[in-house]
Motif scaffolding. Structure first.
Motif, PDB file in Angstrom:
ATOM      1  N   VAL A  19       0.920  -1.221  -0.013  1.00 51.01           N
ATOM      2  CA  VAL A  19      -0.069  -0.131   0.007  1.00 51.01           C
ATOM      3  C   VAL A  19       0.908   1.374  -0.049  1.00 51.01           C
ATOM      4  CG1 VAL A  19      -1.732   1.299   1.225  1.00 51.01           C
ATOM      5  CG2 VAL A  19      -1.898  -1.039   1.144  1.00 51.01           C
ATOM      6  N   TYR A  20       1.984   1.249   0.924  1.00 46.31           N
ATOM      7  CA  TYR A  20       2.740   2.363   1.166  1.00 46.31           C
ATOM      8  C   TYR A  20       3.383   2.558  -0.469  1.00 46.31           C
ATOM      9  CZ  TYR A  20       6.904   5.034   2.764  1.00 46.31           C
ATOM     10  OH  TYR A  20       7.843   5.995   3.042  1.00 46.31           O
ATOM     11  N   ASP A  21       3.983   1.480  -1.140  1.00 51.74           N
ATOM     12  CA  ASP A  21       4.726   1.598  -2.279  1.00 51.74           C
ATOM     13  C   ASP A  21       3.921   2.425  -3.409  1.00 51.74           C
ATOM     14  OD1 ASP A  21       6.947   0.838  -1.157  1.00 51.74           O
ATOM     15  OD2 ASP A  21       6.838  -1.371  -2.007  1.00 51.74           O
ATOM     16  N   ARG A  22       2.289   1.859  -3.573  1.00 52.65           N
ATOM     17  CA  ARG A  22       1.303   2.477  -4.455  1.00 52.65           C
ATOM     18  C   ARG A  22       1.307   3.883  -4.304  1.00 52.65           C
ATOM     19  NH1 ARG A  22      -1.258  -2.547  -3.277  1.00 52.65           N
ATOM     20  NH2 ARG A  22      -3.082  -1.299  -2.249  1.00 52.65           N
ATOM     21  N   GLY A  28       4.739  10.494  -4.874  1.00 53.69           N
ATOM     22  CA  GLY A  28       6.482  11.028  -4.718  1.00 53.69           C
ATOM     23  C   GLY A  28       6.585  10.666  -3.444  1.00 53.69           C
ATOM     24  N   ARG A  29       5.685  11.017  -2.554  1.00 54.42           N
ATOM     25  CA  ARG A  29       6.098  10.654  -0.923  1.00 54.42           C
ATOM     26  C   ARG A  29       4.769  10.571  -0.320  1.00 54.42           C
ATOM     27  NH1 ARG A  29       8.195  15.900   2.316  1.00 54.42           N
ATOM     28  NH2 ARG A  29       7.661  14.362   3.835  1.00 54.42           N
ATOM     29  N   ILE A  30       4.913  10.384   0.987  1.00 53.01           N
ATOM     30  CA  ILE A  30       3.709  10.492   1.642  1.00 53.01           C
ATOM     31  C   ILE A  30       4.179  10.895   3.389  1.00 53.01           C
ATOM     32  CG2 ILE A  30       2.113   8.793   0.577  1.00 53.01           C
ATOM     33  CD1 ILE A  30       2.859   6.608   2.841  1.00 53.01           C
ATOM     34  N   ASP A  31       3.320  11.589   3.776  1.00 51.02           N
ATOM     35  CA  ASP A  31       3.662  12.091   5.196  1.00 51.02           C
ATOM     36  C   ASP A  31       2.417  12.123   6.070  1.00 51.02           C
ATOM     37  OD1 ASP A  31       2.654  14.355   4.031  1.00 51.02           O
ATOM     38  OD2 ASP A  31       4.415  15.527   4.297  1.00 51.02           O
ATOM     39  N   GLY A  32       2.535  12.820   7.295  1.00 47.06           N
ATOM     40  CA  GLY A  32       1.272  13.007   8.028  1.00 47.06           C
ATOM     41  C   GLY A  32       0.224  12.156   7.957  1.00 47.06           C
ATOM     42  N   MET A  33      -0.885  12.584   7.290  1.00 44.41           N
ATOM     43  CA  MET A  33      -2.111  12.023   7.443  1.00 44.41           C
ATOM     44  C   MET A  33      -2.097  10.366   6.844  1.00 44.41           C
ATOM     45  SD  MET A  33      -5.422  11.069   6.221  1.00 44.41           S
ATOM     46  CE  MET A  33      -5.283  11.537   4.352  1.00 44.41           C
ATOM     47  N   TYR A  34      -1.551  10.297   5.896  1.00 44.84           N
ATOM     48  CA  TYR A  34      -1.467   8.921   5.055  1.00 44.84           C
ATOM     49  C   TYR A  34      -0.535   8.004   6.076  1.00 44.84           C
ATOM     50  CZ  TYR A  34      -4.249  10.194   1.191  1.00 44.84           C
ATOM     51  OH  TYR A  34      -5.415  10.332   0.217  1.00 44.84           O
ATOM     52  N   ARG A  35       0.508   8.597   6.641  1.00 44.73           N
ATOM     53  CA  ARG A  35       1.271   7.812   7.234  1.00 44.73           C
ATOM     54  C   ARG A  35       0.565   7.197   8.688  1.00 44.73           C
ATOM     55  NH1 ARG A  35       6.933   9.836   8.120  1.00 44.73           N
ATOM     56  NH2 ARG A  35       7.278   7.911   9.305  1.00 44.73           N
ATOM     57  N   THR A  36      -0.255   8.301   9.058  1.00 44.37           N
ATOM     58  CA  THR A  36      -1.097   7.870  10.319  1.00 44.37           C
ATOM     59  C   THR A  36      -2.105   6.684   9.820  1.00 44.37           C
ATOM     60  OG1 THR A  36      -0.851  10.002  11.193  1.00 44.37           O
ATOM     61  CG2 THR A  36      -2.650   8.709  12.077  1.00 44.37           C
ATOM     62  N   LEU A  37      -2.846   6.984   8.466  1.00 44.37           N
ATOM     63  CA  LEU A  37      -3.596   5.960   8.399  1.00 44.37           C
ATOM     64  C   LEU A  37      -3.188   4.645   7.935  1.00 44.37           C
ATOM     65  CD1 LEU A  37      -6.220   7.735   5.930  1.00 44.37           C
ATOM     66  CD2 LEU A  37      -6.651   7.021   8.057  1.00 44.37           C
ATOM     67  N   LEU A  38      -1.774   4.531   7.750  1.00 44.50           N
ATOM     68  CA  LEU A  38      -1.033   3.133   7.529  1.00 44.50           C
ATOM     69  C   LEU A  38      -1.153   2.304   8.684  1.00 44.50           C
ATOM     70  CD1 LEU A  38       2.029   4.248   5.329  1.00 44.50           C
ATOM     71  CD2 LEU A  38       0.057   2.547   4.726  1.00 44.50           C
ATOM     72  N   ASN A  39      -1.515   2.922   9.764  1.00 42.14           N
ATOM     73  CA  ASN A  39      -2.037   1.958  10.931  1.00 42.14           C
ATOM     74  C   ASN A  39      -3.157   1.087  10.632  1.00 42.14           C
ATOM     75  OD1 ASN A  39      -0.263   2.686  13.500  1.00 42.14           O
ATOM     76  ND2 ASN A  39      -0.774   4.679  12.319  1.00 42.14           N
ATOM     77  N   HIS A  40      -3.811   1.424   9.775  1.00 45.81           N
ATOM     78  CA  HIS A  40      -4.955   0.514   9.060  1.00 45.81           C
ATOM     79  C   HIS A  40      -4.705   0.468   7.509  1.00 45.81           C
ATOM     80  CE1 HIS A  40      -8.878  -1.094   7.904  1.00 45.81           C
ATOM     81  NE2 HIS A  40      -9.364  -0.746   9.107  1.00 45.81           N
ATOM     82  N   PRO A  41      -3.905  -0.300   6.997  1.00 44.07           N
ATOM     83  CA  PRO A  41      -3.306  -0.310   5.697  1.00 44.07           C
ATOM     84  C   PRO A  41      -4.551  -0.199   4.665  1.00 44.07           C
ATOM     85  CG  PRO A  41      -2.133  -1.798   7.008  1.00 44.07           C
ATOM     86  CD  PRO A  41      -3.071  -1.345   7.832  1.00 44.07           C
TER      87      PRO A  41
END
Length: 181
Positions: A19-22, A28-41
């Motif tokens: 999911v992160y790679d997609r 280009g990169r992800i931070d903040g909100m999307y990284r927080t949401l990665l707790n529920h991929p």
């Protein structure tokens, strides 16, 4: 504070890494909100997919309308993170500085096209929640099609959802950003 970890790629399960790679491949990169949401991929993937549709995909909304509605929604919700992330995109889309400043100050800009003005009327209705006035619907359908009208409402909902995640988990502004409001 109800913060969640912002996991790095290497700390994620293989499914979450995919999911992160997609997301990175598109954004280009992800931070903040999307990284927080990665707790529920799985949920992060769906939210990202909708955001990708609007920003990079086949949305019928012109960039100026999309970014104006995003900034308007972010300002109405008090979501500084959304403002910081989309202000440069709005500038690049050609939204005049005077319009951006009025929105930043929480005021409705007077220098809008009829379509931009109708888009903010529809956004106000979606955020209220209230019914969109028929005249507003007519303007937007004529200029952006019925799909564009629906996209404005869903775009407001998406950015209201994002604001909820940002506030609920105290997601900090991107590094180096200052509070715009």
């Amino acid at each position: 504070m109800a913060t969640l970890p912002m996991p790095d790629r290497d700390a994620l399960s293989p499914d979450a890494q995919a999911v992160y790679d997609r997301m990175v491949a598109t954004r280009g990169r992800i931070d903040g909100m999307y990284r927080t949401l990665l707790n529920h991929p799985a949920l992060a993937a769906h939210v990202s997919e909708l955001g990708t549709y609007f920003r990079f995909g086949p949305s019928v909304l012109p960039a100026q309308v999309r970014e104006l509605v995003i900034l308007w929604t972010g300002r109405k919700c008090g979501a500084a993170y959304e403002w910081v992330k989309h202000f440069p995109v709005a500038r690049q889309a050609g939204i005049p500085e005077s319009v951006l400043e009025e929105v930043r100050l929480g005021r409705r800009p007077t220098e809008l096209s009829p379509v931009q003005s109708a888009a903010l009327d529809a956004a106000d209705a979606a955020l209220a929640p209230a019914s969109i006035p028929q005249a507003t619907q007519d303007v937007l359908e004529a200029a952006l099609t019925r799909q564009g009208l629906i996209e404005i409402v869903v775009l407001c909902g998406l950015y209201r959802l994002i604001a909820g995640v940002l506030f609920a988990f105290d997601v900090p502004l991107p590094e180096g950003a200052t509070q715009p409001f």
